[in-house]
Scaffold this motif. Structure first.
Motif, PDB file in Angstrom:
ATOM      1  N   VAL A  32      -3.368 -47.643  35.773  1.00 16.82           N
ATOM      2  CA  VAL A  32      -2.124 -47.456  35.029  1.00 16.82           C
ATOM      3  C   VAL A  32      -2.418 -46.968  33.623  1.00 16.82           C
ATOM      4  O   VAL A  32      -1.756 -46.071  33.107  1.00 16.82           O
ATOM      5  N   LYS A  33      -3.434 -47.548  32.989  1.00 12.36           N
ATOM      6  CA  LYS A  33      -3.792 -47.103  31.633  1.00 12.36           C
ATOM      7  C   LYS A  33      -4.262 -45.652  31.649  1.00 12.36           C
ATOM      8  O   LYS A  33      -3.902 -44.870  30.761  1.00 12.36           O
ATOM      9  N   GLU A  34      -5.047 -45.278  32.647  1.00 19.26           N
ATOM     10  CA  GLU A  34      -5.493 -43.890  32.759  1.00 19.26           C
ATOM     11  C   GLU A  34      -4.304 -42.957  32.973  1.00 19.26           C
ATOM     12  O   GLU A  34      -4.249 -41.872  32.391  1.00 19.26           O
ATOM     13  N   PHE A  35      -3.343 -43.379  33.793  1.00 22.11           N
ATOM     14  CA  PHE A  35      -2.121 -42.602  33.998  1.00 22.11           C
ATOM     15  C   PHE A  35      -1.373 -42.452  32.675  1.00 22.11           C
ATOM     16  O   PHE A  35      -0.929 -41.360  32.321  1.00 22.11           O
ATOM     17  N   TYR A  36      -1.227 -43.555  31.948  1.00 20.51           N
ATOM     18  CA  TYR A  36      -0.537 -43.522  30.656  1.00 20.51           C
ATOM     19  C   TYR A  36      -1.211 -42.533  29.701  1.00 20.51           C
ATOM     20  O   TYR A  36      -0.545 -41.716  29.066  1.00 20.51           O
ATOM     21  N   LEU A  37      -2.533 -42.619  29.593  1.00 19.69           N
ATOM     22  CA  LEU A  37      -3.245 -41.733  28.667  1.00 19.69           C
ATOM     23  C   LEU A  37      -3.109 -40.271  29.083  1.00 19.69           C
ATOM     24  O   LEU A  37      -2.904 -39.395  28.241  1.00 19.69           O
ATOM     25  N   HIS A  38      -3.197 -40.008  30.370  1.00 20.41           N
ATOM     26  CA  HIS A  38      -3.027 -38.634  30.859  1.00 20.41           C
ATOM     27  C   HIS A  38      -1.632 -38.115  30.520  1.00 20.41           C
ATOM     28  O   HIS A  38      -1.469 -36.990  30.027  1.00 20.41           O
ATOM     29  N   GLN A  39      -0.623 -38.939  30.772  1.00 18.09           N
ATOM     30  CA  GLN A  39       0.747 -38.517  30.484  1.00 18.09           C
ATOM     31  C   GLN A  39       1.005 -38.423  28.985  1.00 18.09           C
ATOM     32  O   GLN A  39       1.811 -37.592  28.541  1.00 18.09           O
ATOM     33  N   PHE A  79       5.993 -47.761  29.049  1.00 17.81           N
ATOM     34  CA  PHE A  79       4.869 -48.370  28.342  1.00 17.81           C
ATOM     35  C   PHE A  79       5.100 -48.377  26.835  1.00 17.81           C
ATOM     36  O   PHE A  79       4.782 -49.348  26.160  1.00 17.81           O
ATOM     37  N   VAL A  80       5.641 -47.297  26.314  1.00 18.04           N
ATOM     38  CA  VAL A  80       5.905 -47.215  24.877  1.00 18.04           C
ATOM     39  C   VAL A  80       6.958 -48.248  24.483  1.00 18.04           C
ATOM     40  O   VAL A  80       6.802 -48.952  23.478  1.00 18.04           O
ATOM     41  N   ALA A 164       6.757 -55.080  32.078  1.00 18.14           N
ATOM     42  CA  ALA A 164       7.279 -53.853  31.466  1.00 18.14           C
ATOM     43  C   ALA A 164       8.215 -53.125  32.424  1.00 18.14           C
ATOM     44  O   ALA A 164       9.304 -52.682  32.023  1.00 18.14           O
ATOM     45  N   PHE A 165       7.825 -53.026  33.670  1.00 11.56           N
ATOM     46  CA  PHE A 165       8.674 -52.343  34.651  1.00 11.56           C
ATOM     47  C   PHE A 165       9.950 -53.151  34.942  1.00 11.56           C
ATOM     48  O   PHE A 165      11.012 -52.568  35.127  1.00 11.56           O
TER      49      PHE A 165
END
Length: 170
Positions: A32-39, A79-80, A164-165
Motif C-alpha cells: 500500500v505504501k509503495e502504491f501511495y508513493l507511486h501515485q 491516505f492524505v 483510513a478506508f
C-alpha cells in the motif's frame, strides 16, 4: 549410473533447499505504501503539467490537465486525508475562508488547493484570475512535491490502512 543419480539427487536437494530462502513477498502494508508513493509521483507529474499549461497560456488544455491532476489526487486522497490532514486542507480544501478550532490565535485560513483552482478555471478562465491561478497552482506544486518526503519515516500498518478506508467510506 549410481554416481550420476547421486549428483542429480544432490542438485535437486540443493535447489529445493535454496528455494526456501527466496525473499518473502512484501507485506500488504508495504504494498500500500509503495502504491501511495507511486501515485504521489503521478500526482506531481500531473500537477507539473497543469502548471506548465497555465504558464504557457494554453487555455484549451488547462481544463483537461486539471481533471487529470484531480484524478491523480483522488488515487491518494484516502491516505492524505487520514495521515496528513494539514496537506489535505491545503491540497483540496474548501474554496472559502475557514477557521481552525485548534488554532484560536489564527483568525482565518485562506482557501488553497484544487477546489479554488477549479473555481478559477470553470466555467471559463478569465484573464483577471491569472495571477491568483498561478499563485494557487504554484502552491499546489510545492505541496505535492512534499508528499513523498513526509512519508519516508512514516510506516503504514494494516490497522491504520483499514481505518483510513473506513473513514473515507463514511
Amino acid at each position: 549410473m549410481a554416481r550420476s543419480s547421486v549428483v542429480v539427487f544432490t542438485l535437486l536437494l540443493m535447489v529445493m533447499a535454496f528455494s526456501f530462502f527466496a525473499s518473502p513477498p512484501n507485506s500488504p502494508a508495504k504494498q500500500v505504501k509503495e502504491f501511495y508513493l507511486h501515485q504521489a509521483f503521478t500526482f506531481i507529474k500531473e500537477v507539473d503539467s497543469l502548471q506548465a499549461n497555465i504558464y504557457s497560456g494554453n487555455k484549451k488544455k488547462i481544463p483537461s490537465r486539471f481533471f487529470r491532476a484531480r484524478a491523480a489526487y483522488k488515487q491518494i486522497e484516502v491516505f492524505v486525508e487520514y495521515y496528513f490532514t494539514f496537506y489535505a486542507v491545503k491540497l483540496n480544501g474548501p474554496p472559502i475562508p475557514f477557521f481552525e478550532e485548534d488554532e484560536p490565535d489564527v483568525p482565518e485560513n485562506k482557501p488553497f488547493g484544487m477546489q479554488v483552482i477549479e473555481s478559477l478555471i470553470f466555467p471559463e478562465l478569465k484573464k483577471e484570475n491569472n495571477i491568483e491561478l498561478k499563485f494557487q497552482v504554484d502552491e499546489l506544486v510545492r505541496l505535492a512535491k512534499e508528499l513523498p518526503t513526509i512519508t519516508e519515516s512514516f510506516e503504514f500498518n494494516d490497522a491504520n490502512i483499514f481505518d483510513a478506508f473506513m473513514e473515507e467510506t463514511f
